[in-house]
Structures are given as structure tokens and as C-alpha cells.
Design an enzyme around this catalytic site. Structure first.
Site, PDB file in Angstrom:
ATOM      1  NE  ARG A 120      -4.089  -1.877   1.997  1.00 37.34           N
ATOM      2  CZ  ARG A 120      -3.976  -2.886   2.853  1.00 37.34           C
ATOM      3  NH1 ARG A 120      -3.047  -2.873   3.781  1.00 37.34           N
ATOM      4  NH2 ARG A 120      -4.800  -3.903   2.783  1.00 37.34           N
ATOM      5  CE  LYS A 142      -0.733  13.781 -14.224  1.00 40.06           C
ATOM      6  NZ  LYS A 142      -1.187  14.186 -15.569  1.00 40.06           N
ATOM      7  CD  GLU A 184       7.006  15.888 -22.620  1.00 37.94           C
ATOM      8  OE1 GLU A 184       6.263  16.874 -22.451  1.00 37.94           O
ATOM      9  OE2 GLU A 184       6.596  14.708 -22.595  1.00 37.94           O
ATOM     10  CE  LYS A 226       5.376  17.350 -14.020  1.00 35.04           C
ATOM     11  NZ  LYS A 226       5.488  16.145 -14.848  1.00 35.04           N
ATOM     12  CD  GLU A 236      -4.172  16.139 -15.176  1.00 34.75           C
ATOM     13  OE1 GLU A 236      -3.067  15.621 -14.905  1.00 34.75           O
ATOM     14  OE2 GLU A 236      -4.748  15.988 -16.248  1.00 34.75           O
ATOM     15  NE  ARG A 241       0.534  16.772 -12.565  1.00 35.04           N
ATOM     16  CZ  ARG A 241       1.218  16.046 -11.705  1.00 35.04           C
ATOM     17  NH1 ARG A 241       0.939  16.114 -10.418  1.00 35.04           N
ATOM     18  NH2 ARG A 241       2.186  15.267 -12.119  1.00 35.04           N
ATOM     19  CG  ASN A 245      -1.256  15.823 -20.324  1.00 33.75           C
ATOM     20  OD1 ASN A 245      -0.105  15.384 -20.423  1.00 33.75           O
ATOM     21  ND2 ASN A 245      -2.134  15.306 -19.515  1.00 33.75           N
ATOM     22  CG  HIS A 248       1.117  15.067 -23.594  1.00 31.96           C
ATOM     23  ND1 HIS A 248       1.788  16.242 -23.840  1.00 31.96           N
ATOM     24  CD2 HIS A 248       1.993  14.280 -22.912  1.00 31.96           C
ATOM     25  CE1 HIS A 248       3.010  16.162 -23.324  1.00 31.96           C
ATOM     26  NE2 HIS A 248       3.157  14.982 -22.760  1.00 31.96           N
ATOM     27  CG  HIS A 252      -0.950  10.159 -24.631  1.00 31.95           C
ATOM     28  ND1 HIS A 252      -1.570  10.623 -23.493  1.00 31.95           N
ATOM     29  CD2 HIS A 252       0.374  10.232 -24.385  1.00 31.95           C
ATOM     30  CE1 HIS A 252      -0.648  10.962 -22.594  1.00 31.95           C
ATOM     31  NE2 HIS A 252       0.536  10.732 -23.111  1.00 31.95           N
ATOM     32  CG  HIS A 265       6.058  10.698 -24.286  1.00 32.58           C
ATOM     33  ND1 HIS A 265       4.691  10.515 -24.307  1.00 32.58           N
ATOM     34  CD2 HIS A 265       6.277  11.821 -23.551  1.00 32.58           C
ATOM     35  CE1 HIS A 265       4.115  11.479 -23.593  1.00 32.58           C
ATOM     36  NE2 HIS A 265       5.050  12.282 -23.122  1.00 32.58           N
TER      37      HIS A 265
HETATM   38  N1  LIG Z   1       4.918  10.635 -15.078  1.00 33.13           N
HETATM   39  C1  LIG Z   1       4.923  11.703 -15.826  1.00 33.13           C
HETATM   40  O1  LIG Z   1       4.572  12.800 -15.391  1.00 33.13           O
HETATM   41  C2  LIG Z   1       5.392  11.593 -17.242  1.00 33.13           C
HETATM   42  C3  LIG Z   1       5.668  12.751 -17.975  1.00 33.13           C
HETATM   43  C4  LIG Z   1       6.182  12.618 -19.260  1.00 33.13           C
HETATM   44  C5  LIG Z   1       6.401  11.357 -19.785  1.00 33.13           C
HETATM   45  N2  LIG Z   1       6.118  10.253 -19.047  1.00 33.13           N
HETATM   46  C6  LIG Z   1       6.381   8.909 -19.560  1.00 33.13           C
HETATM   47  O2  LIG Z   1       7.774   8.771 -19.742  1.00 33.13           O
HETATM   48  C7  LIG Z   1       8.022   7.804 -20.759  1.00 33.13           C
HETATM   49  C8  LIG Z   1       9.060   8.319 -21.711  1.00 33.13           C
HETATM   50  O3  LIG Z   1      10.257   8.526 -20.985  1.00 33.13           O
HETATM   51  P1  LIG Z   1      11.672   8.562 -21.723  1.00 33.13           P
HETATM   52  O4  LIG Z   1      11.586   9.442 -22.893  1.00 33.13           O
HETATM   53  O5  LIG Z   1      12.662   8.846 -20.667  1.00 33.13           O
HETATM   54  O6  LIG Z   1      11.802   7.085 -22.330  1.00 33.13           O
HETATM   55  P2  LIG Z   1      12.538   5.756 -21.772  1.00 33.13           P
HETATM   56  O7  LIG Z   1      12.367   5.614 -20.345  1.00 33.13           O
HETATM   57  O8  LIG Z   1      12.067   4.664 -22.669  1.00 33.13           O
HETATM   58  O9  LIG Z   1      14.072   6.055 -22.082  1.00 33.13           O
HETATM   59  C9  LIG Z   1      14.489   6.238 -23.412  1.00 33.13           C
HETATM   60  C10 LIG Z   1      15.624   5.283 -23.789  1.00 33.13           C
HETATM   61  O10 LIG Z   1      16.839   5.773 -23.257  1.00 33.13           O
HETATM   62  C11 LIG Z   1      17.483   4.745 -22.512  1.00 33.13           C
HETATM   63  N3  LIG Z   1      18.275   5.434 -21.497  1.00 33.13           N
HETATM   64  C12 LIG Z   1      17.859   5.955 -20.346  1.00 33.13           C
HETATM   65  N4  LIG Z   1      18.832   6.656 -19.773  1.00 33.13           N
HETATM   66  C13 LIG Z   1      19.910   6.565 -20.585  1.00 33.13           C
HETATM   67  C14 LIG Z   1      21.208   7.094 -20.533  1.00 33.13           C
HETATM   68  N5  LIG Z   1      21.590   7.920 -19.562  1.00 33.13           N
HETATM   69  N6  LIG Z   1      22.080   6.774 -21.524  1.00 33.13           N
HETATM   70  C15 LIG Z   1      21.672   5.985 -22.562  1.00 33.13           C
HETATM   71  N7  LIG Z   1      20.447   5.489 -22.669  1.00 33.13           N
HETATM   72  C16 LIG Z   1      19.564   5.778 -21.686  1.00 33.13           C
HETATM   73  C17 LIG Z   1      16.369   3.897 -22.026  1.00 33.13           C
HETATM   74  O11 LIG Z   1      16.796   2.629 -21.645  1.00 33.13           O
HETATM   75  C18 LIG Z   1      15.465   3.877 -23.251  1.00 33.13           C
HETATM   76  O12 LIG Z   1      15.958   2.965 -24.206  1.00 33.13           O
HETATM   77  C19 LIG Z   1       6.679   7.543 -21.422  1.00 33.13           C
HETATM   78  O13 LIG Z   1       6.204   6.296 -20.995  1.00 33.13           O
HETATM   79  C20 LIG Z   1       5.796   8.654 -20.916  1.00 33.13           C
HETATM   80  O14 LIG Z   1       4.453   8.277 -20.841  1.00 33.13           O
HETATM   81  C21 LIG Z   1       5.618  10.356 -17.791  1.00 33.13           C
HETATM   82 ZN   LIG Z   2       4.904  14.029 -21.964  1.00 35.86          ZN
END
Ligand SMILES: NC(=O)c1ccc[n+]([C@@H]2O[C@H](COP(=O)([O-])OP(=O)(O)OC[C@H]3O[C@@H](n4cnc5c(N)ncnc54)[C@H](O)[C@@H]3O)[C@@H](O)[C@H]2O)c1
Ligand SMILES: [Zn+2]
Length: 372
Positions: A120, A142, A184, A226, A236, A241, A245, A248, A252, A265
Site C-alpha cells: 500500500r 504521476k 517537453e 513543472k 489535476e 496541471r 499535456n 499529448h 498519445h 513519446h
Molecule cells: N509521469 C509523468 O509525469 C510523465 C511525464 C512525461 C512522460 N512520461 C512517460 O515517460 C516515458 C518516456 O520517458 P523517456 O523518454 O525517458 O523514455 P525511456 O524511459 O524509454 O528512455 C528512453 C531510452 O533511453 C534509454 N536510457 C535511459 N537513460 C539513458 C542514458 N543515460 N544513456 C543511454 N540510454 C539511456 C532507455 O533505456 C530507453 O531505451 C513515457 O512512458 C511517458 O508516458 C511520464
Molecule cells: Zn509528456
């Protein structure tokens, strides 16, 4: 190192930004309930940074275990979530074991949701290693996983105790991933910070070259935006907030409609932002020149500027599962002006159809449009 605070009533937490932070046990220890952590990471990040983080913590007397998941958006699933839970139980982790997410947004969202749900809720620390995660996903609490019907449909709010953004880890980030994070960053300028947008116009090339000073400033200003938005609307509920998006709802749909992982993304957000700009212009809120300014910035950043032609019916179907749908009505984040976004239902179906049509839409490309 620069430090910001996410000013949440009850549980404010710091964001540390700077090079070499993976070696700073002194920044992590004060946030551990007990010297016991489980590090969640993936097969790409583990060989690069897991050792360094474990050494830092072990030297400081912290017990560490590692859970290494397969890499990729396609693994942001319940299977991965269950795998984390199983590993935590097998290792007899307890309520005050801290989960550390070491990786990009996929790992952050997954590990965060695992932390929210294990026993939990256990403490969480975010150690983002992609630009996108450092400027966006690691801050704000999130967490979640994807469902075949849509992105991030299963999840919860679970704030971290600490965000540790080691900017040196970005040295190894592939260029396509780096650009995805830039999308972003541009978003913050467009929705609420015109000064930052102007700054980005001036410093984009240096940012893309990962000039340490410019990079640090960009991450700091993005996180400042942010953190402010999250503090104003943690769950949100006020619409504030939701402005984060921008692009997005379309983005998405592109990610899901082309198969998770095909479009990154940030790439999907970049073209989604252009579609939102097109829609905003059709409401006569922003000018054609404003739209061109956004397109030029995306293009300079090496981001895609043409959305795949999924067809209007498919786009609408995919967007119908968007979390901004209220009483069955699509709501969009659109631009009143550059630097000022609003959440609105004012866009007509006719103008939405035009934006998504290959004949009338300014940013619809071919069916098989793929970023490279
Ligand atoms: N929670 C939130 O508020 C929020 C906001 C924006 C995006 N997201 C989510 O985040 C995700 C996208 O995140 P992302 O763009 O970081 O993608 P990701 O986590 O897939 O990372 C991108 C790639 O880079 C690699 N990688 C990570 N760090 C590295 C480094 N230092 N050197 C070399 N390679 C590295 C990873 O293994 C992956 O292959 C999506 O699922 C999206 O929905 C969430
Ligand atoms: Zn995003």
C-alpha cells in the site's frame, strides 16, 4: 548543483540538478527511512549507471538490491509491474524499503507505480537519466503503466521523496532520445513561459550540443515550471496541471496508433503540439506566423513535424480514451497565445476533422510517416 523544491503541503521534496550526483550519498541518505533500497532499472541503464549508484550507497552502509527490467515503452505493462512486486517480496522488502527508479520515464512511471502499490505504498526516489525524465516525468508524482487501450490508463499519484538529476548521465543518451526531451522543454515555454520560449529560440543549438551550462539552465527552468504547476494542482483537479499535456491528446493517439515504441513519446508530443497549434489557429487564437514559429523550433530541434495519417475515425477512437475526456466530450489543451495555454472544449468537430485530414490539416503526413 542547483536545488529546487516541489512545494507540496505536507510533503515538500527537493530536486537536485547537476553533474556527478550519482556519487553523492549525502544527498540521498537523509531521505531514506532505513538503509535499505531496491533499485529498479533496465538492461540499457544498468550497465551504464547501476554500479556507480550501488557503490555510492553501499559505501555509505546502505543495503541495495537491483531489479533489472527489459528496456522499452512496450514493457510499461502489468507484467513488469508484477515482476517488480514479485522481486520485492522474494527479497523480503518492507514498508520502509525505499524504491529508487534509475532510468528514463518508463522506469520512473513503472517503479513509481510499484512503490505506490507495494504494501500500500513505500517511499520512492527518482533518479532520472533521460532528458525527458529530468525535465518532466520524474517530478510531480504521476506513476502508471499502459493498457492496450491507451497510454498510462492504470496508475496513481505517488510523489517521490527526492529527485536526483545527474546531468552527466545525459552524455550517453542517444540523440533521438535527447531531442525527445527537448520537445517537453519547448512545451513549458509554449504553455506558460514566453521568456523561456524566447531563451530557447536563442540557445537551441547549444542545448542540442549539450553545452553543460545551457543544458543545466534548460533543465532547471523546465523543472521550475513543472514544480510550480504541480504545487498549484497536485491531483489535476483545477485544470492547471492538465496544461502540461499540451500536444499529448494527439501524441498519445499517435503512440498507441502506431504501436508503442515506434514513435518516441517526445516525438509524438512534438507533432501533437503542432496539431494543437493548428487547431488553436482555427479558433483564431494564434496566428499562422505563431504556428510557423513553433514548427521552426521543432524542426531545428530535429523533431518530426508531420503526423502519421491514421485517418480521422482512428484518431477519434484513440483520443476517446484520453483521460481529459469528460462526459464523453473531448477536451484539448490549446494555445490562447504563445506562452498561454488553456484547457478547452471550444474546438468544433469540424475544425478537429480538418486538422486531422491530409487535405486540410497543415501537419498530417503520409500513413507510414515515421520519425527517424
Ligand atoms: N509521469 C509523468 O509525469 C510523465 C511525464 C512525461 C512522460 N512520461 C512517460 O515517460 C516515458 C518516456 O520517458 P523517456 O523518454 O525517458 O523514455 P525511456 O524511459 O524509454 O528512455 C528512453 C531510452 O533511453 C534509454 N536510457 C535511459 N537513460 C539513458 C542514458 N543515460 N544513456 C543511454 N540510454 C539511456 C532507455 O533505456 C530507453 O531505451 C513515457 O512512458 C511517458 O508516458 C511520464
Ligand atoms: Zn509528456
Amino acid at each position: 548543483m542547483k536545488t529546487l523544491t516541489v512545494d507540496l503541503a505536507g510533503a515538500p521534496y527537493p530536486i537536485h540538478i547537476g553533474p556527478g550526483l550519482l556519487g553523492r550519498a549525502d544527498l540521498i541518505l537523509p531521505h531514506l527511512a532505513r538503509p535499505d533500497v531496491a533499485i529498479v532499472t533496465n538492461t540499457t541503464v544498468a550497465p551504464l549507471y547501476l554500479d556507480a549508484l550501488q557503490r555510492t550507497l553501499n559505501t555509505a552502509g546502505v543495503r541495495t538490491m537491483a531489479i533489472v527490467l527489459p528496456d522499452g515503452e512496450a514493457h510499461k505493462t502489468r507484467e513488469s509491474l508484477h515482476h517488480i512486486h514479485d522481486a520485492l517480496l522474494a527479497q523480503r522488502c518492507e514498508r520502509n524499503t525505499t524504491l529508487i527508479a534509475l532510468g528514463g520515464g518508463v522506469i520512473g512511471d513503472l517503479a513509481g507505480f510499484a512503490a505506490a502499490t507495494f504494501l500500500r505504498g513505500v517511499p520512492l526516489i527518482q533518479v532520472p537519466t533521460t532528458l525527458l525524465a529530468q525535465v518532466d516525468s520524474s517530478v510531480g508524482g504521476k506513476t502508471g503503466i499502459n493498457h492496450p487501450l491507451g497510454k498510462n490508463l492504470i496508475g496513481s499519484f505517488h510523489q517521490p521523496r527526492l529527485v536526483l538529476a545527474d546531468t552527466q548521465t545525459l552524455d550517453t543518451l542517444p540523440v533521438r532520445e535527447f531531442r525527445s526531451g527537448v520537445a517537453e522543454i519547448i512545451k513549458y515555454g509554449l504553455i506558460r513561459d514566453i521568456t523561456f520560449l524566447d531563451w530557447l529560440d536563442r540557445h537551441l543549438e547549444a542545448l542540442l550540443q549539450r553545452d553543460p551550462d545551457i543544458l543545466g539552465q534548460a533543465i532547471l527552468q523546465a523543472c521550475r515550471n513543472k514544480a510550480e504547476v504541480v504545487a498549484l494542482d497536485e491531483f489535476e483537479t483545477t485544470g492547471m496541471r492538465a496544461l502540461l499535456n499540451l500536444g499529448h491528446t494527439f501524441g498519445h493517439a499517435i503512440e498507441a496508433g502506431t504501436g508503442y515504441g515506434t514513435w518516441l513519446h517526445g516525438e509524438a508530443v512534438a507533432v501533437g503540439t503542432l496539431l494543437a497549434a493548428d487547431l488553436s489557429e482555427r479558433l483564431h487564437w494564434i496566428s499562422p506566423a505563431d504556428v510557423t514559429r513553433i514548427e521552426t523550433l521543432m524542426r531545428r530541434a530535429g523533431l518530426p513535424c508531420r503526423a502519421p495519417n491514421l485517418g480521422e475515425p482512428r484518431y477519434l477512437e484513440l483520443m476517446a480514451s484520453d483521460k481529459k475526456v469528460e462526459a464523453g466530450k473531448l477536451r484539448f489543451v490549446l494555445l490562447k497565445s504563445l506562452g498561454h495555454a488553456v484547457l478547452t472544449q471550444e474546438a468544433s468537430m469540424a475544425s478537429l476533422a480538418a486538422v486531422l485530414s491530409p487535405d486540410q490539416g497543415r501537419f498530417i503526413g503520409s500513413v507510414s510517416e515515421r520519425p527517424a
